[in-house]
Design an enzyme around this catalytic site. Structure first.
Site, PDB file in Angstrom:
ATOM      1  N   LYS A 185      18.304  57.230  24.172  1.00 54.57           N
ATOM      2  CA  LYS A 185      17.100  56.842  23.417  1.00 54.57           C
ATOM      3  C   LYS A 185      16.808  57.850  22.309  1.00 54.57           C
ATOM      4  CE  LYS A 185      15.078  55.506  27.828  1.00 54.57           C
ATOM      5  NZ  LYS A 185      14.038  55.961  28.769  1.00 54.57           N
TER       6      LYS A 185
ATOM      7  N   HIS B 270      36.959  75.878  28.520  1.00 59.09           N
ATOM      8  CA  HIS B 270      36.787  75.247  29.837  1.00 59.09           C
ATOM      9  C   HIS B 270      36.922  76.370  30.873  1.00 59.09           C
ATOM     10  CE1 HIS B 270      36.776  72.311  32.903  1.00 59.09           C
ATOM     11  NE2 HIS B 270      37.747  71.513  32.513  1.00 59.09           N
TER      12      HIS B 270
ATOM     13  N   ARG C 254      29.172  69.318  30.870  1.00 56.07           N
ATOM     14  CA  ARG C 254      30.306  69.003  29.986  1.00 56.07           C
ATOM     15  C   ARG C 254      29.761  68.225  28.803  1.00 56.07           C
ATOM     16  NH1 ARG C 254      36.044  66.532  31.747  1.00 56.07           N
ATOM     17  NH2 ARG C 254      36.259  68.717  32.341  1.00 56.07           N
TER      18      ARG C 254
ATOM     19  N   ARG D  94      37.958  65.503  38.192  1.00 50.25           N
ATOM     20  CA  ARG D  94      38.086  66.745  38.959  1.00 50.25           C
ATOM     21  C   ARG D  94      36.917  67.698  38.802  1.00 50.25           C
ATOM     22  NH1 ARG D  94      42.598  64.704  38.219  1.00 50.25           N
ATOM     23  NH2 ARG D  94      41.635  64.256  36.222  1.00 50.25           N
ATOM     24  N   THR D  95      36.544  67.951  37.553  1.00 48.97           N
ATOM     25  CA  THR D  95      35.560  69.016  37.326  1.00 48.97           C
ATOM     26  C   THR D  95      34.225  68.632  37.951  1.00 48.97           C
ATOM     27  OG1 THR D  95      36.707  69.446  35.262  1.00 48.97           O
ATOM     28  CG2 THR D  95      34.579  70.504  35.555  1.00 48.97           C
TER      29      THR D  95
HETATM   30  N1   CP Z   1      40.959  69.281  34.431  1.00 47.07           N
HETATM   31  C1   CP Z   1      39.864  68.550  34.135  1.00 47.07           C
HETATM   32  O1   CP Z   1      38.967  69.004  33.418  1.00 47.07           O
HETATM   33  O2   CP Z   1      39.850  67.297  34.682  1.00 47.07           O
HETATM   34  P1   CP Z   1      38.671  66.253  34.531  1.00 47.07           P
HETATM   35  O3   CP Z   1      38.586  65.881  33.069  1.00 47.07           O
HETATM   36  O4   CP Z   1      39.027  65.101  35.414  1.00 47.07           O
HETATM   37  O5   CP Z   1      37.396  66.927  34.942  1.00 47.07           O
END
Ligand code: CP
Length: 314
Positions: free
Chosen positions: A80, A129, A101, A51-52
């Site tokens: 590397k 998040h 991320r 999603r993110t």
């Molecule tokens: N909610 C969320 O962070 O989903 P993903 O890990 O799929 O990005």
């Protein structure tokens, strides 16, 4: 270095959050524009995501930007031995915004300190998040018509769940009553309970999860027990099925109660709830597009007035 990075939104004022909610609503009215034409958005995903990453990339594409990046760090020079600092400094040469991320807590803050290019934290370990929090706040605001004085139940993995940590810190501004429901091994960490206590925010810790105990909920925020955060898989096996929301548990719920979940789901919400009017998790994920369009524009200095006066709407 100082820039418009989004590492955490817990420090954002209520006015700033309302402003971002208004921007998200404006994006929902007109999600397709050319306001980012000529910009490049980099998505660096050192950890898995559906999603993110896809909603950030969709947001950039729908606003006319181009997207570069990776979803598998093994295919990059970090495999590397290139450091995070060097990677960020390199990508800063190419992109106007970096969405990242990373598995390490504090990685986004560190990245924001080594570049002037805005960093958007798309999740750092079990820490925060913030873009998920914006879409969660937008989802709560849309469904409840307000953010103040809500009964919010957080259920599941409250120890490692960065989404509940981020949401808790933001919601503390709105006089909620929190109910924390988790197995002992996955309780809400002390620092977040102290965060609530220092702000006079009520919270209750409970183990029962029945139709009676959730009857006064406005929001039930379910979370997945995250296998990937456990070093001891025996412990994961012990707790993974501790809290499962079943359809018959909704019989006493408030009419407008909504079930949220950051997703992905494993088995903590039974599938036959999906068509219940209380289920909102797929719409919640859809709201991620509008919230992330707003966040990308905000870090680039594009204002709500700019959006309202935008002539590039498609
Ligand atoms: N909610 C969320 O962070 O989903 P993903 O890990 O799929 O990005």
């Amino acid at each position: 270095m100082s820039n418009r990075s989004i590492v955490s939104i817990s420090d954002y004022s209520k006015e700033k959050i309302q402003y971002l909610l208004d921007m998200s609503a404006e994006m929902e009215r007109h999600p397709n524009r050319r306001i980012l034409q000529g910009k490049v958005v980099a998505t660096l995903f050192f950890e898995p995501s559906t999603r993110t990453r896809l909603s950030f990339e969709t947001a950039a594409n729908r606003l006319g930007a181009r997207v570069i990046g990776f979803s598998d760090p093994k295919a990059t020079s970090s495999s590397k031995g290139e450091t995070l600092k060097d990677t960020i400094k390199m990508v800063s040469n190419y992109a106007d915004v970096i969405v990242m991320r990373h598995s390490l807590e504090g990685a986004a803050l560190y990245a924001s300190e080594v570049t002037d290019t805005p960093i958007i934290n798309a999740g750092d370990g079990s820490n925060l998040h913030p873009s998920q929090t914006m879409l969660d706040l937008y989802s709560i605001y849309k469904t409840q018509g307000r953010l103040d004085n809500l009964n919010i139940y957080m259920v599941g993995d409250l120890k490692y769940g960065r989404t509940v940590h981020s949401l808790l810190m933001s919601m503390c501004k709105y006089s909620p009553t929190f109910h924390f429901i988790a197995p002992k091994e996955l309780e809400m960490p002390m620092e977040y309970k102290e965060y609530c206590a220092a702000r006079g925010v009520k919270f209750v810790e409970q183990r029962d999860f029945t139709s009676e105990t959730i009857a006064d909920a406005d929001i039930i925020y379910m979370t997945r027990v995250q296998r990937e955060r456990f070093t001891d898989l025996m412990e994961y096996e012990r707790v993974k099925d501790a809290y499962i929301l079943r359809r018959d548990m909704l019989c006493n719920c408030r009419e407008n109660m909504k079930i949220l979940h950051p997703l992905p789901r494993v088995n903590e919400i039974e599938r036959d709830i999906d068509d219940s009017p209380h289920a909102y998790y797929f719409q919640q994920a859809g709201n991620g597009l509008f919230a992330r369009e707003a966040l990308i524009c905000d870090v680039l200095g594009i204002t709500l007035d700019d959006l309202r006066n935008d002539t590039s709407i498609i």
